[in-house]
Structure formats: C-alpha cells, structure tokens
Design a protein around this motif. Sequence first.
Motif, PDB file in Angstrom:
ATOM      1  N   LEU A 198       0.839  -1.193   0.000  1.00 16.66           N
ATOM      2  CA  LEU A 198       0.000   0.000   0.000  1.00 16.66           C
ATOM      3  C   LEU A 198       0.877   1.247   0.000  1.00 16.66           C
ATOM      4  O   LEU A 198       1.688   1.454   0.896  1.00 16.66           O
ATOM      5  N   ILE A 199       0.701   2.077  -1.033  1.00 16.22           N
ATOM      6  CA  ILE A 199       1.488   3.304  -1.162  1.00 16.22           C
ATOM      7  C   ILE A 199       0.759   4.488  -0.530  1.00 16.22           C
ATOM      8  O   ILE A 199       1.333   5.281   0.214  1.00 16.22           O
ATOM      9  N   GLU A 200      -0.521   4.592  -0.849  1.00 14.10           N
ATOM     10  CA  GLU A 200      -1.270   5.764  -0.385  1.00 14.10           C
ATOM     11  C   GLU A 200      -2.765   5.471  -0.394  1.00 14.10           C
ATOM     12  O   GLU A 200      -3.263   4.690  -1.203  1.00 14.10           O
ATOM     13  N   ARG A 201      -3.463   6.126   0.534  1.00 16.37           N
ATOM     14  CA  ARG A 201      -4.922   6.031   0.614  1.00 16.37           C
ATOM     15  C   ARG A 201      -5.508   7.421   0.396  1.00 16.37           C
ATOM     16  O   ARG A 201      -5.197   8.366   1.132  1.00 16.37           O
ATOM     17  N   PHE A 202      -6.307   7.565  -0.638  1.00 13.89           N
ATOM     18  CA  PHE A 202      -6.966   8.832  -0.938  1.00 13.89           C
ATOM     19  C   PHE A 202      -8.366   8.802  -0.333  1.00 13.89           C
ATOM     20  O   PHE A 202      -9.142   7.879  -0.577  1.00 13.89           O
ATOM     21  N   GLU A 242     -12.275  13.220 -10.032  1.00 10.40           N
ATOM     22  CA  GLU A 242     -11.316  14.048  -9.289  1.00 10.40           C
ATOM     23  C   GLU A 242     -10.111  13.214  -8.848  1.00 10.40           C
ATOM     24  O   GLU A 242      -8.967  13.672  -8.921  1.00 10.40           O
ATOM     25  N   PHE A 243     -10.374  11.991  -8.391  1.00  9.54           N
ATOM     26  CA  PHE A 243      -9.271  11.110  -8.006  1.00  9.54           C
ATOM     27  C   PHE A 243      -8.377  10.811  -9.204  1.00  9.54           C
ATOM     28  O   PHE A 243      -7.147  10.739  -9.069  1.00  9.54           O
ATOM     29  N   TYR A 244      -8.962  10.638 -10.374  1.00  7.00           N
ATOM     30  CA  TYR A 244      -8.178  10.407 -11.591  1.00  7.00           C
ATOM     31  C   TYR A 244      -7.178  11.528 -11.810  1.00  7.00           C
ATOM     32  O   TYR A 244      -5.999  11.297 -12.111  1.00  7.00           O
ATOM     33  N   PHE A 245      -7.640  12.761 -11.609  1.00 10.33           N
ATOM     34  CA  PHE A 245      -6.742  13.913 -11.736  1.00 10.33           C
ATOM     35  C   PHE A 245      -5.671  13.886 -10.649  1.00 10.33           C
ATOM     36  O   PHE A 245      -4.481  14.075 -10.922  1.00 10.33           O
ATOM     37  N   ASP A 246      -6.074  13.645  -9.415  1.00  5.71           N
ATOM     38  CA  ASP A 246      -5.126  13.659  -8.287  1.00  5.71           C
ATOM     39  C   ASP A 246      -4.060  12.568  -8.446  1.00  5.71           C
ATOM     40  O   ASP A 246      -2.874  12.805  -8.163  1.00  5.71           O
ATOM     41  N   PHE A 247      -4.476  11.401  -8.897  1.00  6.39           N
ATOM     42  CA  PHE A 247      -3.524  10.313  -9.086  1.00  6.39           C
ATOM     43  C   PHE A 247      -2.541  10.657 -10.195  1.00  6.39           C
ATOM     44  O   PHE A 247      -1.309  10.488 -10.033  1.00  6.39           O
ATOM     45  N   ASN A 248      -3.043  11.138 -11.334  1.00  5.40           N
ATOM     46  CA  ASN A 248      -2.158  11.451 -12.448  1.00  5.40           C
ATOM     47  C   ASN A 248      -1.193  12.599 -12.110  1.00  5.40           C
ATOM     48  O   ASN A 248      -0.055  12.632 -12.589  1.00  5.40           O
TER      49      ASN A 248
END
Length: 251
Positions: A198-202, A242-248
């Motif tokens: 696990l790297i990160e939890r959004f 929004e998560f798609y943007f934050d991840f990229n």
Amino acid sequence: MKFLIPILITILGCNSYTSYMVPDSKISTSKPNKKIALIGFMNYEFQMSNDRQGRSYRSSASIDYDNSMKHLFPTGKEVSTFNSNNINNQIGRENCLDLVYEYLNIVKDSGERELKKFIEYNLTPDTSKSSCSVKSNNVDYYILGVPGKPFNSRTNYDESFFGYLKSALSVLTFFLVPSKQAEPVNAYFYVYDSKLNLIERFVYNKKVIITTSWWFNLNENEIEFNDINQSIIKSQENITKEFYFDFNTKY
C-alpha cells in the motif's frame, strides 16, 4: 426543533438534491503510460439490522455490479485483463491478505466476486492458516476504489448559529424560505505498487446539498436531481474523476 424539521420536510417539503461537482481545475485530460489494474469502483449499500436493544447496525453490504465506475479512470483497466496462467510469486501472502481484508471489511461477502477475478484465497478463523495468491502480472499499480453509500446522518448545511436560525425560519414559514441540509458522500481509493504494497490512501469526504421548499421548482440537470440516490451516485462519479486527476498529478 431538531426533530421537528425532518417531520415537516416529509409532510410539506419538496426536495431537490444537488450533486458534488469536480472543480474545473481538477479535470484531467492526461493519459500517462502506466499499467494500472482497477479493482472495485462500484457503488455499494449497507444492509441494516437491529440488535436485541433495537439499535441499528450494519449487518452486511451489497455491491452494484451492473454499474461500474472504472470507465471514469480511463488509463486503468479491469484487473482481470492482467491475469496470467501462473501465480505471481512477487506478491507475498500477507500483502494479498491485507487487500482482501481491506475490501471485505467494508463490502462484506458481496466483494468476493470482484476479488476472485484475480486472487485465489481461502480465509480461516486462524489467519495464519489463510491462503492468498495473486494471478495478475505486469502491473505498475493496483487501485482499489470504494465509493460507498454514506452511513452518516444528514446535517444542517450551515451549522453556524445563523445557519440554525435560517433553518428555524424555514420551518416557521412552512418552507417558503428554503431549508438546506447536507448528505455526506464518501469515497476511498487505495493505491498499491506492483507487489501490492500500500502506497497511499486517498480519502474524499464530500456532500449532496438538499434544498427543501414547497414552491421550489425542480430543474433536473447534470448536478440537480429529485432523487437522493441519483445524486449520490453522480457525486461518486465526480469524485472518481477528481481522483483520476489527483492520481495522475502525483504518479
């Protein structure tokens, strides 16, 4: 007053539900060259039961397998597309079990169908005897998406002193003055590396705005609905974008 408002809303009110929208600054068009396996990304609902004292608790959950949100993360692919004929020995049992328990603790047994697309596991009361192995290979990131129906109760939209005065005024005028409440909408995304570390939890905690007034003219569009479930799902779709943007932006 706190208990009177919901009763009067039921009797007199006409509700309009405004969904959460993605900020213009967070609309992503980038398509990085990464191999991303998507897990979950489906709405779920809790089943409620009562204990002997009459108190409600979440006894189970069910996933809506017919309406996936994976297409809203266009650089990712269904996890099963990365499956191979061999077990991925680079992913240890502990990491495999961590993901399984993370998902099933939330969506209960309804998540087994999704997990078994790429994992072979057998859970036992003694976790040291549980088995777990991953069938997928050639993945840069695994992402577990959990957009769930909120469990928290509605709150006043404006919880300041003046906000409660406005709510009282709304009731006293029989909703001639509109009343506003907020329904929490939550979503969680777990980002794992190629070995299921696990790297990160959004975490996204947003809300649907509920406007109540007997004269309110419903103008249904992409953000406003006359059904709470529609508005919740639309909000979760926008959170996924929004998560798609934050991840990229980060990876």
